[in-house]
Design a protein around this motif. Structure first.
Motif, PDB file in Angstrom:
ATOM      1  N   VAL A 145      44.331  37.608  47.167  1.00 30.40           N
ATOM      2  CA  VAL A 145      45.300  36.758  47.860  1.00 30.40           C
ATOM      3  C   VAL A 145      44.631  35.580  48.552  1.00 30.40           C
ATOM      4  N   ASP A 146      43.375  35.730  48.990  1.00 20.78           N
ATOM      5  CA  ASP A 146      42.654  34.629  49.617  1.00 20.78           C
ATOM      6  C   ASP A 146      41.162  34.882  49.474  1.00 20.78           C
ATOM      7  N   LEU A 147      40.363  33.993  50.049  1.00 23.35           N
ATOM      8  CA  LEU A 147      38.900  34.086  49.929  1.00 23.35           C
ATOM      9  C   LEU A 147      38.248  34.563  51.222  1.00 23.35           C
ATOM     10  N   SER A 148      38.934  35.346  51.995  1.00 26.51           N
ATOM     11  CA  SER A 148      38.381  35.855  53.246  1.00 26.51           C
ATOM     12  C   SER A 148      37.520  37.086  52.992  1.00 26.51           C
ATOM     13  N   THR A 149      36.777  37.475  54.021  1.00 27.34           N
ATOM     14  CA  THR A 149      35.909  38.653  53.905  1.00 27.34           C
ATOM     15  C   THR A 149      36.726  39.926  53.765  1.00 27.34           C
ATOM     16  N   ASP A 150      37.810  40.048  54.517  1.00 29.55           N
ATOM     17  CA  ASP A 150      38.653  41.244  54.425  1.00 29.55           C
ATOM     18  C   ASP A 150      39.261  41.385  53.041  1.00 29.55           C
ATOM     19  N   SER A 151      39.679  40.275  52.443  1.00 36.05           N
ATOM     20  CA  SER A 151      40.239  40.326  51.100  1.00 36.05           C
ATOM     21  C   SER A 151      39.184  40.751  50.082  1.00 36.05           C
ATOM     22  N   PHE A 152      37.946  40.265  50.269  1.00 35.90           N
ATOM     23  CA  PHE A 152      36.880  40.668  49.353  1.00 35.90           C
ATOM     24  C   PHE A 152      36.607  42.165  49.442  1.00 35.90           C
ATOM     25  N   LEU A 153      36.545  42.687  50.656  1.00 35.16           N
ATOM     26  CA  LEU A 153      36.297  44.115  50.821  1.00 35.16           C
ATOM     27  C   LEU A 153      37.433  44.948  50.232  1.00 35.16           C
ATOM     28  N   SER A 154      38.652  44.441  50.299  1.00 38.51           N
ATOM     29  CA  SER A 154      39.792  45.202  49.764  1.00 38.51           C
ATOM     30  C   SER A 154      39.709  45.316  48.252  1.00 38.51           C
ATOM     31  N   PHE A 155      39.513  44.183  47.556  1.00 44.33           N
ATOM     32  CA  PHE A 155      39.475  44.293  46.089  1.00 44.33           C
ATOM     33  C   PHE A 155      38.176  44.924  45.611  1.00 44.33           C
ATOM     34  N   PHE A 156      37.105  44.853  46.417  1.00 44.94           N
ATOM     35  CA  PHE A 156      35.875  45.541  46.013  1.00 44.94           C
ATOM     36  C   PHE A 156      36.053  47.058  46.093  1.00 44.94           C
ATOM     37  N   LYS A 157      36.829  47.533  47.091  1.00 49.90           N
ATOM     38  CA  LYS A 157      37.125  48.965  47.164  1.00 49.90           C
ATOM     39  C   LYS A 157      37.957  49.401  45.974  1.00 49.90           C
ATOM     40  N   ARG A 158      38.917  48.580  45.562  1.00 53.08           N
ATOM     41  CA  ARG A 158      39.708  48.929  44.372  1.00 53.08           C
ATOM     42  C   ARG A 158      38.830  48.980  43.136  1.00 53.08           C
ATOM     43  N   PHE A 159      37.887  48.050  43.031  1.00 53.12           N
ATOM     44  CA  PHE A 159      36.972  48.046  41.885  1.00 53.12           C
ATOM     45  C   PHE A 159      36.102  49.303  41.875  1.00 53.12           C
ATOM     46  N   ALA A 199      39.281  37.621  40.948  1.00 52.30           N
ATOM     47  CA  ALA A 199      37.890  38.061  41.010  1.00 52.30           C
ATOM     48  C   ALA A 199      37.490  38.635  39.654  1.00 52.30           C
ATOM     49  N   VAL A 200      36.359  38.180  39.134  1.00 48.47           N
ATOM     50  CA  VAL A 200      35.883  38.577  37.810  1.00 48.47           C
ATOM     51  C   VAL A 200      34.597  39.380  37.978  1.00 48.47           C
ATOM     52  N   PHE A 201      34.644  40.645  37.563  1.00 47.78           N
ATOM     53  CA  PHE A 201      33.450  41.491  37.531  1.00 47.78           C
ATOM     54  C   PHE A 201      32.967  41.593  36.096  1.00 47.78           C
ATOM     55  N   VAL A 202      31.673  41.454  35.881  1.00 46.19           N
ATOM     56  CA  VAL A 202      31.078  41.505  34.554  1.00 46.19           C
ATOM     57  C   VAL A 202      29.953  42.526  34.559  1.00 46.19           C
ATOM     58  N   CYS A 203      29.995  43.453  33.622  1.00 45.64           N
ATOM     59  CA  CYS A 203      28.924  44.437  33.484  1.00 45.64           C
ATOM     60  C   CYS A 203      27.729  43.789  32.799  1.00 45.64           C
ATOM     61  N   PHE A 204      26.556  43.984  33.351  1.00 41.94           N
ATOM     62  CA  PHE A 204      25.361  43.346  32.806  1.00 41.94           C
ATOM     63  C   PHE A 204      24.908  43.983  31.502  1.00 41.94           C
ATOM     64  N   ARG A 215      37.895  52.451  40.699  1.00 40.01           N
ATOM     65  CA  ARG A 215      38.235  52.530  39.275  1.00 40.01           C
ATOM     66  C   ARG A 215      37.017  52.493  38.364  1.00 40.01           C
ATOM     67  N   ARG A 216      35.930  51.854  38.784  1.00 40.90           N
ATOM     68  CA  ARG A 216      34.762  51.697  37.918  1.00 40.90           C
ATOM     69  C   ARG A 216      33.517  52.419  38.426  1.00 40.90           C
ATOM     70  N   GLY A 217      33.568  52.949  39.628  1.00 33.24           N
ATOM     71  CA  GLY A 217      32.395  53.615  40.173  1.00 33.24           C
ATOM     72  C   GLY A 217      31.578  52.679  41.055  1.00 33.24           C
ATOM     73  N   LEU A 218      30.776  53.292  41.910  1.00 31.17           N
ATOM     74  CA  LEU A 218      29.965  52.515  42.833  1.00 31.17           C
ATOM     75  C   LEU A 218      28.805  51.854  42.082  1.00 31.17           C
ATOM     76  N   PRO A 219      28.697  50.532  42.131  1.00 26.52           N
ATOM     77  CA  PRO A 219      27.589  49.872  41.425  1.00 26.52           C
ATOM     78  C   PRO A 219      26.286  49.994  42.196  1.00 26.52           C
ATOM     79  N   GLU A 220      25.210  49.907  41.451  1.00 34.84           N
ATOM     80  CA  GLU A 220      23.883  49.947  42.054  1.00 34.84           C
ATOM     81  C   GLU A 220      23.452  48.578  42.563  1.00 34.84           C
TER      82      GLU A 220
END
Length: 515
Positions: free
Chosen positions: A283-297, A267-272, A300-305
């Protein structure tokens, strides 16, 4: 009107013959009379016939039946048209077009006068020939190939202009019967029989308008690049507004004998605002996996707007670095995670504004300066009693103020250098035709050959702040999808009327038409 008078009118070439039938009814019988009126200002019916025919072979067959009528042949038992009749039809159409397009030149040639310079170079002459009892006076190109061992038609080809619809039908037929030949081959085949003025331009137009050839090399649409959104030019903390996308797959191996590799993604996050990059292993493209790595992001980087998805240019850069660094190496999950962090540091150390030529300008501004105050791939500065940031020379409060001023200096450099570098349009700098409702397009698909791209019709368009169309909804065999115009290629065909295209009643988020 008797048959002899009909032949005299036909040979005079005054124009089409219009017959008015008058009937007088009586108690016992009906008398029928024909009144012939000849008009000079009426358009030629044969030229109008060319515009009504969709193919060259159909036009020749129609002309063959017209020739049978003109020659007043008895009804033949053979319904099939012979090759000689088709050749007779072709020569008759050429003679009609030459007299219509080169009428003044035809008169000058009969009087042996000079023509315009661009025609005089061809040394044209009137050639009289007889075919099956029919005499033709055709204009041919003189040239210098009298002694060449080639057929007569190639030595002295027929002269035609490229503006007529007859020539377009002939070129389309030539293009299809010779397996969709290219421009050079078409010009070579054409000059075996016809010398066409501006032949290369006419053949290029036919090749570019061929749908079959276009599908092998489709040209994707483009539009002048729109203005930057407000989220791209605001002075905010990194990753307050960001985009997310995926790249992969990448395979990791377990340290267990006989276990197959596991497919993973990145997953690639880019600051605008700062163009900083954050990479996460998925590990996969499921919804649970997305929520897991989004919580890690977020941790570490703060809640995005705001978070935007798809179409991030950093995916290409990240994937290039990963492929070059990893290659075909068999990495474990821990090794791949370490490699992702190193690639992330490398991407965040790229200059986002070009440094000046003056050596006193300092180092180039990078996303790392906006994150931690320095590039991520540099070593920390040594601290000591003689250093600039030593405790003896700088109090804690003064040090905090200095670091705040240093960070503000980086943001000032960002607002002056980086924002100014975004002023130019590096691509899509020319305004193009807006995509309209009803146009036929092919939809670009990754990892699929162009011949298998979906064909669809545009049902709706979306314009930006500059009133330019940048996004369109396309109805395909699988439903209605939404694509940017640089993912669409406009087919060179006539479109349907706008009234026939209806907007879908419901359009879900997956890009499909709701039933």
């Amino acid at each position: 009107m008797d048959r002899s008078s009909y032949s005299e009118i036909q040979a005079s070439g005054l124009g089409p013959i219009r017959l008015k039938v008058q009937r007088s009814y009586s108690f016992l019988r009906t008398k029928t009379g024909a009144v012939c009126s000849v008009t000079k200002n009426q358009p030629n019916v044969f030229i109008e016939l060319v515009g009504r025919c969709s193919s060259f072979s159909k036009l020749l067959r129609i002309m063959a039946y017209v020739n049978r009528f003109i020659q007043r042949k008895k009804r033949q038992r053979e319904v099939v048209i012979s090759a000689n009749e088709l050749k007779l039809s072709f020569l008759r159409m050429v003679q009609i077009l030459q007299k219509a397009e080169f009428s003044s030149e035809y008169v000058k040639l009969e009087k042996s006068e000079c023509l315009s310079p661009h025609l005089q170079r061809l040394n044209p002459f009137i050639h009289t020939s007889d075919l099956k009892g029919v005499t033709f006076n055709l204009v041919r190109v003189g040239g210098r190939l009298l002694n060449a061992p080639i057929p007569y038609d190639a030595k002295f080809p027929l002269l035609l202009s490229s503006k007529s619809e007859f020539v377009s039908l002939f070129l389309r037929n030539l293009h299809r019967t010779h397996y969709h030949a290219g421009v050079k081959v078409m010009v070579s085949l054409l000059r075996q029989q016809i010398w066409l003025i501006n032949a290369r331009e006419a053949c290029t137009k036919i090749v570019r308008s061929c749908v079959n050839c276009f599908r092998y090399k489709p040209v994707l649409m483009s539009q002048i690049m729109g203005n930057l959104s407000a989220d791209r030019v605001r002075m905010e903390r990194p990753f307050l507004v960001c985009g997310v996308d995926f790249c992969g797959p990448f395979y990791v191996y377990l340290k267990v004998r006989g276990r197959p590799p596991i497919k993973t993604f990145v997953a690639v996050f880019v600051c605008f605002s700062s163009k900083a990059v954050h990479l996460e292993l998925v590990v996969d493209l499921s919804t649970d996996s997305f929520l897991s790595f989004f919580k890690r992001f977020v941790g570490r980087r703060g809640l995005p707007e705001k978070v935007y998805s798809d179409n991030e240019a950093a995916v290409k850069s990240a994937k290039t670095r990963l492929l070059r660094g990893v290659g075909n190496a068999k990495l474990t999950t821990d090794e791949l995670s370490t490699h992702l962090v190193e690639v992330e540091a490398l991407l965040d150390s790229r200059p986002i504004a070009s440094p000046g030529n003056d050596p006193n300008d300092g180092e180039a501004l990078t996303p790392g300066h906006l994150l931690i105050g320095q590039p991520l791939i540099t070593l920390p500065q040594e601290s000591g009693t003689g250093g600039v940031f030593s405790k003896a020379s700088c109090a804690y409060l003064k040090r905090w103020r200095m670091l705040s001023a240093l960070k503000q200096q980086f943001w000032d450099s960002w607002s002056k250098d980086y924002i100014a570098s975004l002023q130019q349009r590096n691509k899509w700098s020319v305004g193009c035709r807006d995509l309209e409702v009803g146009c036929l397009v092919v939809v670009h698909e990754d990892n699929v050959p162009p011949q298998r791209w979906l064909t669809g019709r545009v049902v709706a368009t979306t314009a930006g702040e500059d009133d330019r169309v940048h996004v369109a909804k396309v109805r395909t065999s699988g439903g209605v999808i939404k694509r940017a115009i640089h993912k669409l290629a406009l087919l060179p065909v006539h479109t349907a009327p706008v009234e026939e295209i209806k907007e879908p009643e419901a359009f879900n988020g997956a890009g499909m038409l709701e039933q």
